[in-house]
Design a protein around this motif. Structure first.
Motif, mmCIF file in Angstrom:
data_model
loop_
_atom_site.group_PDB
_atom_site.id
_atom_site.type_symbol
_atom_site.label_atom_id
_atom_site.label_comp_id
_atom_site.label_asym_id
_atom_site.label_seq_id
_atom_site.Cartn_x
_atom_site.Cartn_y
_atom_site.Cartn_z
ATOM 1 N N ARG A 86 -0.518 1.437 -9.696
ATOM 2 C CA ARG A 86 0.375 0.439 -9.079
ATOM 3 C C ARG A 86 0.597 -0.747 -10.013
ATOM 4 O O ARG A 86 1.692 -1.321 -10.064
ATOM 5 C CB ARG A 86 -0.235 -0.027 -7.747
ATOM 6 C CG ARG A 86 0.517 -1.170 -7.070
ATOM 7 C CD ARG A 86 1.823 -0.718 -6.458
ATOM 8 N NE ARG A 86 2.513 -1.847 -5.841
ATOM 9 C CZ ARG A 86 3.472 -2.567 -6.412
ATOM 10 N NH1 ARG A 86 3.883 -2.256 -7.632
ATOM 11 N NH2 ARG A 86 4.032 -3.568 -5.779
ATOM 12 N N ALA A 87 -0.440 -1.119 -10.778
ATOM 13 C CA ALA A 87 -0.332 -2.255 -11.697
ATOM 14 C C ALA A 87 0.436 -1.913 -12.964
ATOM 15 O O ALA A 87 1.082 -2.784 -13.558
ATOM 16 C CB ALA A 87 -1.726 -2.768 -12.063
ATOM 17 N N LEU A 88 0.397 -0.649 -13.383
ATOM 18 C CA LEU A 88 1.011 -0.249 -14.650
ATOM 19 C C LEU A 88 2.391 0.386 -14.502
ATOM 20 O O LEU A 88 3.106 0.563 -15.503
ATOM 21 C CB LEU A 88 0.101 0.737 -15.393
ATOM 22 C CG LEU A 88 -1.267 0.231 -15.850
ATOM 23 C CD1 LEU A 88 -1.973 1.302 -16.677
ATOM 24 C CD2 LEU A 88 -1.153 -1.060 -16.649
ATOM 25 N N THR B 95 3.813 5.806 -5.561
ATOM 26 C CA THR B 95 3.755 5.782 -7.030
ATOM 27 C C THR B 95 2.651 6.695 -7.534
ATOM 28 O O THR B 95 2.839 7.470 -8.482
ATOM 29 C CB THR B 95 3.522 4.348 -7.543
ATOM 30 O OG1 THR B 95 4.491 3.470 -6.985
ATOM 31 C CG2 THR B 95 3.609 4.288 -9.069
ATOM 32 N N SER B 96 1.499 6.622 -6.902
ATOM 33 C CA SER B 96 0.360 7.458 -7.300
ATOM 34 C C SER B 96 0.646 8.936 -7.048
ATOM 35 O O SER B 96 0.205 9.809 -7.806
ATOM 36 C CB SER B 96 -0.897 7.033 -6.541
ATOM 37 O OG SER B 96 -1.247 5.706 -6.847
ATOM 38 N N TYR C 231 -7.983 4.771 -9.653
ATOM 39 C CA TYR C 231 -6.849 4.616 -10.565
ATOM 40 C C TYR C 231 -5.522 4.459 -9.840
ATOM 41 O O TYR C 231 -4.509 4.137 -10.467
ATOM 42 C CB TYR C 231 -6.793 5.800 -11.528
ATOM 43 C CG TYR C 231 -7.802 5.749 -12.650
ATOM 44 C CD1 TYR C 231 -8.737 4.717 -12.745
ATOM 45 C CD2 TYR C 231 -7.825 6.733 -13.629
ATOM 46 C CE1 TYR C 231 -9.667 4.679 -13.764
ATOM 47 C CE2 TYR C 231 -8.749 6.704 -14.669
ATOM 48 C CZ TYR C 231 -9.674 5.679 -14.729
ATOM 49 O OH TYR C 231 -10.596 5.638 -15.750
ATOM 50 N N TYR C 232 -5.477 4.692 -8.537
ATOM 51 C CA TYR C 232 -4.233 4.432 -7.803
ATOM 52 C C TYR C 232 -3.900 2.943 -7.847
ATOM 53 O O TYR C 232 -2.727 2.567 -7.873
ATOM 54 C CB TYR C 232 -4.311 4.952 -6.368
ATOM 55 C CG TYR C 232 -5.634 4.773 -5.674
ATOM 56 C CD1 TYR C 232 -5.887 3.676 -4.868
ATOM 57 C CD2 TYR C 232 -6.649 5.730 -5.833
ATOM 58 C CE1 TYR C 232 -7.096 3.513 -4.223
ATOM 59 C CE2 TYR C 232 -7.871 5.572 -5.198
ATOM 60 C CZ TYR C 232 -8.100 4.455 -4.402
ATOM 61 O OH TYR C 232 -9.309 4.279 -3.777
ATOM 62 N N TYR D 175 0.837 -1.204 0.000
ATOM 63 C CA TYR D 175 0.000 0.000 0.000
ATOM 64 C C TYR D 175 0.871 1.254 0.000
ATOM 65 O O TYR D 175 0.527 2.262 -0.640
ATOM 66 C CB TYR D 175 -0.930 0.004 1.212
ATOM 67 C CG TYR D 175 -1.930 -1.134 1.226
ATOM 68 C CD1 TYR D 175 -2.615 -1.492 0.078
ATOM 69 C CD2 TYR D 175 -2.187 -1.845 2.398
ATOM 70 C CE1 TYR D 175 -3.513 -2.544 0.089
ATOM 71 C CE2 TYR D 175 -3.088 -2.894 2.424
ATOM 72 C CZ TYR D 175 -3.755 -3.245 1.261
ATOM 73 O OH TYR D 175 -4.649 -4.282 1.265
ATOM 74 N N LEU D 176 2.001 1.186 0.682
ATOM 75 C CA LEU D 176 2.935 2.313 0.650
ATOM 76 C C LEU D 176 3.474 2.538 -0.765
ATOM 77 O O LEU D 176 3.577 3.679 -1.232
ATOM 78 C CB LEU D 176 4.102 2.071 1.610
ATOM 79 C CG LEU D 176 3.896 2.404 3.087
ATOM 80 C CD1 LEU D 176 5.181 2.156 3.857
ATOM 81 C CD2 LEU D 176 3.448 3.856 3.269
#
Length: 351
Positions: free
Chosen positions: A210-212, A41-42, A205-206, A35-36
Motif C-alpha cells: 500500500r505504501a509503495l 492493491t495487494s 507486506y500488504y 483498508y479496501l
C-alpha cells in the motif's frame, strides 16, 4: 507518549498495547476505505511479486559494512565505549517527537559517538498521535530536528512500525500524509538529506505494498523494514510454508524493483529475539523467548542470510543495551555483556 490511550513501556522500549478498544475500533472504522485500497492493491501486486521474485537478481557487488546497531539516549553514556569495543560504524538513534524539547540532549548524545572514530548515524524519527494529527506541528518539530542534526546525519527514517496501532498510525494513508510533510520540507530546505520509509514491522507486506504502490506524490530514497522472522525460532523457519528470511528478503526486493516510489536500497532498521527469564523487559510473552545460546546462533544466521542475499544494504540490530532483547544487560546498575555481544563483535571484525 503518555497521553491516553497511548502509553510508553520503558521496560521493553515500545508503546503499550492500546487498552481502549472502543477508540481503536472507531479509528479503524474511520479508515475503512483505505483498508479496501490495501486489500485490492495487494490482491494484484502480491501474487505478481511472488511469481517474479526469483527473476530479480542481487546486486553484483558485495554489500560492504552491513552491520548496524541501535543506541538510545536513555541507556546512558556507557554506550560509547561499548560501541568502540564492538567496532561498529553504523548507528541508529531514536528521536521521539514527543521529546523535541530535549533535542539538544540527543544532539550531544549523537556527537559523542564521533569522538573516537567517525560513525554513520541514521536518525529514527518516532511519531506520536499529536504529530500525526497536527501536521503543522510535525513540520515545526521536524524542522528543528533537521536543523539541529545538519552536520551530524544525512539519513532520516520517517516514522516507525506504521502497521501497529499502538505506535499511532491507523492507516497507511495517514502515514503517507505524514511522510509527505517530511519530503516537502526536505525538498525545500534540506536537499542533501535521504529519507527512509515506510518502516513496516514483521512479514506484513500488504502494508508495504500500500505504501509503495499508490498515486501519491511521494518517493522513498531508501526502503526501511523492521523484518522480524520467527519470534519462537530460527531465521530459516518459514511462514506459509515457504517464506523464510531469504525469501522474505527476495520478495521485499522485488516489491522495490516493481515500484516507482523507491529505489532498491533496503535497510532493515530493527530486528532481534526476546530473551527468556527477562520479564518485564522482554517485548513478548515468555513462550516466544529464547536462550542466549539460541540468540547467539540466530544473530549470526540472520546477518549471514542478509549478507549473502546482496539485497540488504544495512541491518541495524535492536539494540545495544536492552536486558530483554539486546546485546547488553544493564539491570541493577551493572553492565553484563551477553554472549551475543561477543558474537556481534566477531562478525564486525571479520566483515
Amino acid at each position: 507518549m503518555n497521553k491516553a490511550p497511548f502509553f510508553w513501556d520503558s521496560f521493553s522500549d515500545q508503546p503499550e498495547v492500546i487498552k481502549d478498544k472502543t477508540y481503536k475500533k472507531a479509528m479503524r472504522k474511520r479508515y475503512f476505505f483505505d483498508y479496501l485500497k490495501m486489500f485490492f492493491t495487494s490482491l494484484f501486486i502480491l501474487p505478481l511479486s511472488i511469481v517474479l521474485m526469483k527473476f530479480f537478481q542481487a546486486k553484483k557487488n558485495e554489500i560492504k559494512d552491513i552491520y548496524g546497531l541501535g543506541v538510545n539516549l536513555d541507556k546512558g553514556d556507557l554506550q560509547q565505549s561499548l560501541i568502540e569495543e564492538l567496532g561498529v560504524k553504523n548507528l541508529l538513534i531514536r528521536i521521539p517527537l514527543w521529546d523535541v524539547k530535549n533535542i539538544d540532549s540527543y544532539v550531544k548524545f549523537a556527537k559523542s559517538f564521533n569522538e573516537f572514530s567517525k560513525k554513520e548515524i541514521l536518525l529514527n524519527i518516532m511519531q506520536d498521535r499529536e504529530n500525526i494529527e497536527d501536521l503543522r506541528l510535525f513540520k515545526q518539530n521536524l524542522q528543528i530536528i533537521f536543523k539541529k542534526f545538519e552536520n551530524i546525519s544525512q539519513e532520516y527514517q520517517i516514522g516507525t512500525t506504521i502497521n501497529r496501532a499502538k505506535w499511532g498510525f491507523f492507516s497507511v494513508q495517514e502515514y503517507l500524509n505524514f511522510y509527505k510533510v517530511a519530503q516537502d520540507l526536505r525538498d525545500e530546505e534540506f536537499k542533501e538529506y535521504k529519507l527512509l520509509g515506510p518502516s513496516v514491522i514483521d512479514f506484513e507486506y500488504y502494508h508495504t505494498i500500500r505504501a509503495l504502490f499508490n498515486f501519491e506524490d511521494i518517493k522513498f530514497d531508501k526502503v526501511s523494514s523492521l523484518l522480524y522472522v520467527d519470534r519462537r525460532g530460527k531465521p530459516t523457519n518459514t511462514q506459509y510454508g515457504f517464506f523464510d528470511t531469504k525469501n522474505k528478503i527476495d520478495l521485499l526486493y522485488t516489491l522495490c524493483k516493481l515500484s516507482n516510489k523507491c529505489g532498491d536500497d533496503i535497510y532493515i532498521t530493527e530486528v532481534n529475539w526476546p530473551l527468556s527469564n527477562t520479564a518485564p523487559y522482554a517485548p513478548t510473552s515468555e513462550k516466544e523467548c529464547i536462550s542466549c545460546e539460541d540468540y547467539t546462533k540466530y544473530i549470526r544466521d540472520y546477518f549471514e542470510i542478509a549478507k549473502k542475499s546482496k539485497k540488504i544494504k544495512k541491518v541495524y540490530w535492536h539494540q545495544l543495551i536492552a536486558p530483554g532483547y539486546g546485546l547488553v544487560d544493564n539491570r541493577d546498575s551493572k553492565i553484563v555483556k551477553y554472549p551475543q555481544f561477543y558474537a556481534f563483535k566477531e562478525m564486525v571484525k571479520n566483515g
